[in-house]
Every structure is written in structure tokens, then in C-alpha cells.
Enzyme design. Structure first.
Site, short mmCIF file in Angstrom:
data_model
loop_
_atom_site.label_atom_id
_atom_site.label_comp_id
_atom_site.label_asym_id
_atom_site.label_seq_id
_atom_site.Cartn_x
_atom_site.Cartn_y
_atom_site.Cartn_z
N GLN A 214 13.45 -0.15 -10.83
CA GLN A 214 13.06 -0.31 -12.24
C GLN A 214 11.83 0.57 -12.48
O GLN A 214 11.20 1.06 -11.55
CB GLN A 214 12.80 -1.81 -12.47
CG GLN A 214 12.36 -2.22 -13.85
CD GLN A 214 10.86 -2.22 -13.97
OE1 GLN A 214 10.13 -2.18 -12.98
NE2 GLN A 214 10.37 -2.24 -15.20
N ASN A 216 8.70 0.41 -13.15
CA ASN A 216 7.35 0.23 -12.60
C ASN A 216 7.26 0.55 -11.11
O ASN A 216 6.19 0.43 -10.53
CB ASN A 216 6.89 -1.22 -12.78
CG ASN A 216 6.63 -1.54 -14.23
OD1 ASN A 216 7.57 -1.58 -15.03
ND2 ASN A 216 5.39 -1.75 -14.58
N LYS A 217 8.37 0.92 -10.50
CA LYS A 217 8.41 0.98 -9.04
C LYS A 217 8.13 2.39 -8.49
O LYS A 217 8.12 3.37 -9.21
CB LYS A 217 9.77 0.49 -8.55
CG LYS A 217 10.15 -0.88 -9.13
CD LYS A 217 9.07 -1.93 -8.89
CE LYS A 217 9.46 -3.35 -9.26
NZ LYS A 217 9.78 -3.57 -10.66
N ASN A 218 7.94 2.45 -7.15
CA ASN A 218 7.54 3.72 -6.52
C ASN A 218 8.56 4.83 -6.70
O ASN A 218 8.22 6.00 -6.68
CB ASN A 218 7.28 3.50 -5.02
CG ASN A 218 6.05 2.64 -4.78
OD1 ASN A 218 5.28 2.39 -5.71
ND2 ASN A 218 5.85 2.20 -3.54
#
Ligand SMILES: Cc1ncc(COP(=O)(O)O)c(C=O)c1O
Length: 444
Positions: A214, A216-218
Site C-alpha cells: 500500500q 505508505n510502505k517501503n
């Protein structure tokens, strides 16, 4: 302000009055938004997406000119982690549900989850008819092995270790407990893709690892996820469950005569477009992490000099992906004052970012903020799974107070995202703001 008070204040802050007291803020420009993978996006992701669109083959199993991007990201992600199998799915929530289906979780079972997690972790357990049992965290902000031991009962079947806020939890200790007690271990690595412990990637310590892609992820394609495992049986079950409940042959045709794989599917397949983008994001992941890690540890090193600012315990700093900085203070009031003062100094992002928050405000990551858990609500309106007879008598305490170490850490700690595009100037400003605020507030 009273001139005498201003003088004392100025003496404490080395001449610089705090912005909350009318002084000049360290910066006025908002910090960049978090979203680690997004900051590294460029024409390469655009090319990957258009390659798929030009092929007019956006579904993983067939198309006009199938590129097999989903198959490729599964192989590449498994190889990056050092694990045998990967199943790409549509979200991290889907990954957790797929893993628990593969493991056969159901009514009459307790699954241990941490006090600091994300609503999806509890949701995956509840949706399978099982009961989540909270265990406390320690100063790693992940599961406390000693508390996990205490929460195990004869109904416990597994543990979900969530590697929170970018840094791994105590994977080795939790793995040992799971093995010694005959429990499954799922590692939720949604917030820690690419993290490691002593060189071993998170997601490879447990029976299954889950990831989210998603935004917000790395690494990200907006949405997406993955389930990984060393175990062929679990892989085959996960593969069937993420799809329609059956195996497929090499051409994507469903197989109905496999006696072990007549299951129920969840429809979590990933599409070719997002897989193509994720392949580029995976290639960039080491660089994305390097950027965040460098910024975070430069800031941490500076803050180590302030004895009243306690830094989150990171078991293996080399394996920290760096996407969040957590600092802890002596009490809730001080943490709040520091947070308000830092924000006034300009240590904030624009409104839509997480910015810089006292952890109690960090929404559905905090167990007692998950209202559906605290209130034990059910989708069917008839109490599923709480009222099932198989679940009678199982432990269930979800209100504030259930995990005292977490309660204390949440109200005394501040969470600051570390974007993957901070400049040295941004880092200097963060350090200067912390130092200025520490001199004025923590010296009292
Ligand atoms: C720890 C954790 N687990 C699971 C998820 C769920 O991922 P998704 O949003 O892709 O469903 C998230 C997402 O925020 C998360 O932070």
C-alpha cells in the site's frame, strides 16, 4: 510574555526562543510527506505500467500478450528475501487473511497479536472465527517475548509478530517460543519490507510472512501485498486460498482433482499492472531503505547526546529500514509538550501526512483505539466469532489496561516518519528542532 521569563527561556535554549513562545520556528516549509516508495518513483514505473497496458494483458493468468509480471514479482520477491515461495496478493490485509487460511485458523483457537499492530491483524483472526489475544510490547515496540510466554494457553495455536514502524521485532526469540510451544508463527512485515535481523530478512523467520505494498510502505503500487513461506504445503494452500480455492496448472487452468486443494478462495489476486510497478519498486528498495536509514541514524546519533530523549531500542540497527523515528520521554505530559513544541518549530508535513504525532493519536495501530475489537463487534450481528461455543471461555481483554507496558510507551512516545527524500537541510532542521526543544523543555 513577561521579559524576565523570556530571558530565562532564552538562556535555556541558547538564545533561541521556542516557536510556541513566540520565537522564530526552525523551519516554515513543511517536511516532505512519508510514502517511502513513492518518492523514488519515476519514468521506470511509468514504462513498466505502459508495457503492461500496451500488451493489453492485465490479468495474471491469460491475455492477448501475457507478460507474466505477477509470476515474475513472486519469483523476484522470494529470491530477494531468501525464501522458497511467494504469493502476490491485492493487499497486506489480504496477505494476512490468506496466511491464516493456509494455516487452517478457525474457531476454538487463540492467536497472539501485539498491542501495537494494525487493525487488519486482529481482523484476519476474527474473520477466521478465532480469538485474538493481546500480548504486550517492550521497548522494541514489538512483541515482548516474556509477555508472549505468559499469554499462551492450551487454546493458543499461533503468534503474529508484527515488525512495526520500520524496525524488526525480536524475531529469533519469538521464533524459539513458537517452536518450543508447537505454535505457528506469522510475521507481518507490512511496515518493514527489506528489514533484517543479523542479515536474515524479516518474513523468513516464521512459517509465513506477510507484506503490504500500500502507498505508505517501503515499496508500493498504491495497493498490493505478498505472502511468503518456506513450506510447500502452506504455499500451495495459500495459492489456492488467495484465488478460487483450487490449484492451477502452468497455463492458469484450474485443477479440481487435487484432494488437498478443494478449498474456498478469497479473490485476492494481484493484477499485471501493479506487479510490473512492484518489480521496479523492488529493484529500488535497497536504495529507498538506504536513504531512510542514513537520515534516521544521522538524527539518532545527534539525539543520543540528549540524555532525556530515549530512543526506541533497535535490536540490529543494520536491519532497520529507517522509515520511522520513535522517541520516548519520562511522562505523557512531557511527550505532549515536546510534540507540540516540535510541531510549532515546523517539524510537520502538510495536512495529509502522518507528520509527527504522540503515539496515542496513531489511530488503529493502538489496540485500544480499535473500537470493533474493544467492543467485540460482529459482521453477522449475531456475535460471530465471540459467541461461538468453541470460543467460550477464551481470554479476551481489549480495553486500555490490557497491555500496561504498551499503554505507558504509547502516551510517552512520539512517532516521526522519515521520508526517503530528506535533504541534509531537512535532517539538520529536525536535529536543531529537537535540540532546541530539549534544551527548553527537558532541562527543566
Ligand atoms: C502492520 C500492518 N499490517 C497490515 C497492514 C495492511 O496492509 P494493507 O493496507 O495493504 O491492507 C498494514 C497497513 O497499513 C500494516 O501497517
Amino acid at each position: 510574555m513577561d521579559p524576565e521569563k523570556v530571558m530565562t527561556q532564552d538562556a535555556k535554549t541558547g538564545g533561541a526562543r521556542l516557536a510556541i513562545d513566540g520565537g522564530t520556528p526552525v523551519r516554515t516549509e513543511p517536511l516532505p510527506l512519508e510514502f517511502p516508495g513513492v518518492h523514488q518513483m519515476n519514468e521506470e514505473e511509468v514504462d513498466a505500467a505502459t508495457r503492461v497496458l500496451r500488451s493489453r494483458s492485465v490479468f495474471r493468468y491469460y491475455g492477448i500478450n501475457l507478460q507474466r509480471e505477477v509470476e515474475a514479482i513472486e519469483a523476484e520477491f522470494a529470491s530477494f528475501l531468501g525464501v522458497s515461495h511467494a504469493v502476490a496478493v491485492g493487499s497486506g490485509t489480504g496477505a494476512l487473511h490468506t496466511a491464516l487460511s493456509a494455516l487452517g485458523v478457525g474457531p476454538g483457537q487463540e492467536v497472539i497479536v501485539p498491542a501495537y499492530m494494525w487493525v487488519s491483524v486482529a481482523a484476519a483472526v476474527v474473520n477466521h472465527g478465532a480469538i485474538p489475544v493481546l500480548a504486550d510490547i517492550d521497548d522494541t515496540f514489538c512483541l515482548d517475548p516474556a509477555d508472549v510466554q505468559k499469554r499462551i494457553t492450551r487454546m493458543t495455536t499461533g503468534i503474529i509478530l508484527v515488525h512495526m514502524s520500520g524496525a524488526p521485532g525480536n524475531a529469533k526469540a519469538i521464533q524459539k517460543i513458537a517452536r518450543d510451544r508447537g505454535l505457528f508463527l506469522v510475521e507481518d512485515c507490512a511496515q518493514c519490507a527489506g528489514g533484517s535481523v543479523d542479515g536474515q530478512k524479516v518474513g523468513t523467520f516464521g512459517d509465513m510472512g506477510t507484506f503490504s505494498f500500500q502507498m505508505n510502505k517501503n515499496m508500493t503500487a498504491g495497493e498490493g501485498g505478498c505472502v511468503v513461506t518456506h513450506n510447500l504445503r502452506l504455499y500451495r494452500r495459500a495459492f489456492a486460498c488467495h484465488d478460487l480455492g483450487y490449484a492451477r496448472d502452468a497455463n492458469g487452468r484450474l485443477i479440481f482433482n487435487d484432494p488437498d486443494l478443494k478449498l474456498w478462495g478469497k479473490g485476492y489476486r494481484l493484477d499485471e499492472l501493479r506487479a510490473a510497478i512492484l518489480r521496479v519498486q523492488l529493484r529500488k528498495l535497497p536504495h529507498t531503505i538506504e536513504r531512510m536509514h542514513k537520515s534516521k541514524y544521522r538524527i539518532r546519533q545527534a539525539l543520543e547526546k540528549s540524555p532525556k530523549i530515549k530512543l526506541r531500542k533497535v535490536l540490529d540497527p543494520r536491519g532497520d529500514t529507517g522509515c520511522f523515528l520513535i522517541t520516548t520521554y519520562t511522562d505523557a505530559k512531557t511527550a505532549k509538550r515536546v510534540n507540540v513544541a516540535l510541531r510549532a518549530e515546523g517539524i510537520v508535513t502538510s495536512d495529509q501526512g502522518v507528520s509527527n504525532v504522540v503515539m496515542t493519536d496513531w489511530g488503529l495501530h493502538i489496540y485500544y483505539n480499535i473500537v470493533s475489537l474493544v467492543d467485540q463487534t460482529s459482521v453477522d450481528g449475531r456475535g460471530f466469532p465471540w459467541s461461538l461455543k468453541e470460543n467460550a471461555g477464551l481470554a479476551r481483554k481489549y480495553g486500555k489496561g490490557a497491555c500496561p507496558a504498551a499503554d505507558s510507551l504509547f502516551e510517552r512516545s512520539i512517532l516521526l516518519p522519515i521520508p526517503s527524500c530528506l535533504t541534509e537541510q531537512d535532517e539538520d532542521d529536525i536535529i536543531r528542532a529537537f535540540e532546541k526543544v530539549a534544551r527548553a523543555i527537558l532541562a527543566e
